[in-house]
Scaffold this motif. Structure first.
Motif, PDB file in Angstrom:
ATOM      1  N   TRP A 112       0.262  -1.005  -0.030  1.00 32.21           N
ATOM      2  CA  TRP A 112       0.075  -0.117   0.010  1.00 32.21           C
ATOM      3  C   TRP A 112       1.061   0.653  -0.107  1.00 32.21           C
ATOM      4  CZ3 TRP A 112      -5.937   0.330   1.599  1.00 32.21           C
ATOM      5  CH2 TRP A 112      -6.296   0.938   1.240  1.00 32.21           C
ATOM      6  N   GLU A 139       1.228   5.597  -0.059  1.00 36.85           N
ATOM      7  CA  GLU A 139       0.099   6.469   0.241  1.00 36.85           C
ATOM      8  C   GLU A 139       0.352   7.742  -0.042  1.00 36.85           C
ATOM      9  OE1 GLU A 139      -3.721   8.728   1.025  1.00 36.85           O
ATOM     10  OE2 GLU A 139      -3.088   6.158   0.739  1.00 36.85           O
ATOM     11  N   THR A 172      -3.437   7.445  -3.640  1.00 39.88           N
ATOM     12  CA  THR A 172      -3.582   6.039  -2.817  1.00 39.88           C
ATOM     13  C   THR A 172      -2.939   5.102  -4.266  1.00 39.88           C
ATOM     14  OG1 THR A 172      -4.919   6.739  -1.469  1.00 39.88           O
ATOM     15  CG2 THR A 172      -4.453   4.217  -1.602  1.00 39.88           C
ATOM     16  N   LEU A 179      -7.519   6.981   0.669  1.00 35.30           N
ATOM     17  CA  LEU A 179      -7.399   5.905   1.009  1.00 35.30           C
ATOM     18  C   LEU A 179      -8.725   5.573   0.119  1.00 35.30           C
ATOM     19  CD1 LEU A 179      -6.729   6.304   5.192  1.00 35.30           C
ATOM     20  CD2 LEU A 179      -5.026   5.579   2.771  1.00 35.30           C
TER      21      LEU A 179
END
Length: 386
Positions: free
Chosen positions: A255, A257, A269, A308
């Motif tokens: 992930w 960000e 994101t 997100l």
């Protein structure tokens, strides 16, 4: 603030109007940050003084003292020996913002010292639900061509939602409610000695570890849970890598960000995941897979979004290990026969439907499908060709 000392005017070289300072004093009661900054000598570390004045937004100074013996020559040259100045103060119930547009540290308390050629602040506080066990500021050298940058170092612990709010400040409460897990982190920010500094002139770094991570509806109706992630922070991005369960199956997840301020609509994101889920997982998307498919497939997911929230992505499936036997067709696929399935999706608003396109090729058959998924990720409509 009670002080005792003297200030003398004189001449040094061609400078006819200059002065020296000797002063010593201590606080007898609470005063504000602005009160202490009044006694910050004007030629001393203007950038550091501006940062303290703008970054420590509230609070009370509970004690302060000044011990100065600054020569006229040092003031004229605007370069004061470290030992010539010792301004100390302690503060509590403060609010601190490490950088312009950054997260807010509340309930801050600590102490600081300004020397003739250095500055150090040691503090602690909280940022929402995240506890800042330490939040320190250091400037090792205030003057000259080799003057040091302003460095902020912090260690923190708390829940995933709290950390997410720190770096994705526009995240709404509904998104925060979808996050779970806890962890610890440490990070640093290095920036020039100026009150306003563009992001590209700052350097941010950090690391952390989180467990029990949960993200509801991370890929359509599928949730990520019992995740364990290691996190790193570079200049622009927070990167989390680890293992979690998605739709009941173990997956490798990365992930990313973007943590720098970005205009609305920017894809901040990015997420990628891979695993080997059971075909029954497709039932969650409205496809009748349990009655027509058996086995597992290799899956790779690449998606992007804002703060997100996933807005678009691609899902690639390797169907080689699947048995497929649709009830309405005479066509069959046996285990071991190669096959590929690609699904692309996108949405224009966070709460709107998703447009999807599907292409599949296996066992001599091809299929193309375009349609839309509702907010519940169930199929609304579509056109199929084969």
């Amino acid at each position: 603030l009670k002080l005792s000392g003297e200030a003398k005017r004189g001449a040094i070289g061609k400078t006819k109007d200059t002065y020296s300072i000797k002063a010593r004093g201590a606080v007898t009661g609470p005063v504000s940050v602005d009160s202490v900054l009044t006694f910050w000598p004007p030629p001393v570390a203007k950038g550091a003084r501006e940062w303290v004045g703008q970054s420590i937004r509230a609070g009370e100074i509970t004690s302060a003292s000044l011990d100065a013996n600054i020569s006229a020559a040092a003031i004229t040259e605007k370069r004061i020996p470290d030992s010539a100045l010792n301004l100390k103060f302690a503060f509590e119930q403060g609010a601190m913002i490490p950088y312009e547009g950054g997260f807010l540290i509340e309930g801050a308390r600590g102490s600081a010292r300004l020397g003739g050629d250095s500055f150090r602040l040691v503090g602690s506080g909280r940022s929402g639900s995240v506890i800042m066990d330490s939040a320190n500021v250091d400037i090792a050298r205030l003057y000259g061509e080799n003057k040091a940058p302003l460095v902020v170092n912090a260690t923190a612990r708390g829940d995933v939602a709290g950390f997410a709010r720190m770096f994705a400040q526009e995240m709404d409460s509904a998104m925060a409610a979808r996050l779970g897990g806890e962890g610890t982190a440490k990070f640093s920010l290095t920036r020039p000695q100026r009150s306003i500094v563009p992001w590209d002139q700052m350097t941010m770094a950090g690391s952390g570890s989180f467990s029990g991570v949960r993200v509801d509806n991370v890929v359509g109706p599928l949730s990520l849970y019992v995740g364990k992630f290691d996190v790193t922070v570079d200049k622009n991005r927070l990167i989390a890598k680890g293992v979690a369960r998605i739709g009941g199956q173990t997956s490798n997840v990365t992930w990313q960000e973007t943590i720098r301020p970005s205009p609305p609509g920017t894809m901040t994101t990015q997420i990628s995941a891979s695993g080997n889920p059971d075909a029954a997982i497709l039932d969650d998307f409205g496809f009748a897979s349990r009655s027509s498919m058996r086995g597992a497939f290799g899956a790779e997911v690449f998606a992007a979004g804002e703060r997100l929230s996933i807005m678009r992505g691609v899902v690639n499936l390797n169907l080689a290990q699947l048995e497929i036997a649709p009830e309405s067709l005479r066509w069959r696929k046996t285990k071991g026969t190669p096959g590929q399935f690609t699904l692309a999706f996108s949405k224009s608003t966070r709460d709107g439907p998703s447009a999807i396109s599907v292409n599949a090729l296996t066992n001599g058959a091809t299929m193309a499908f375009s349609g839309s998924l509702g907010n519940n990720y169930r199929l609304l409509s579509g056109d199929l060709t084969r």
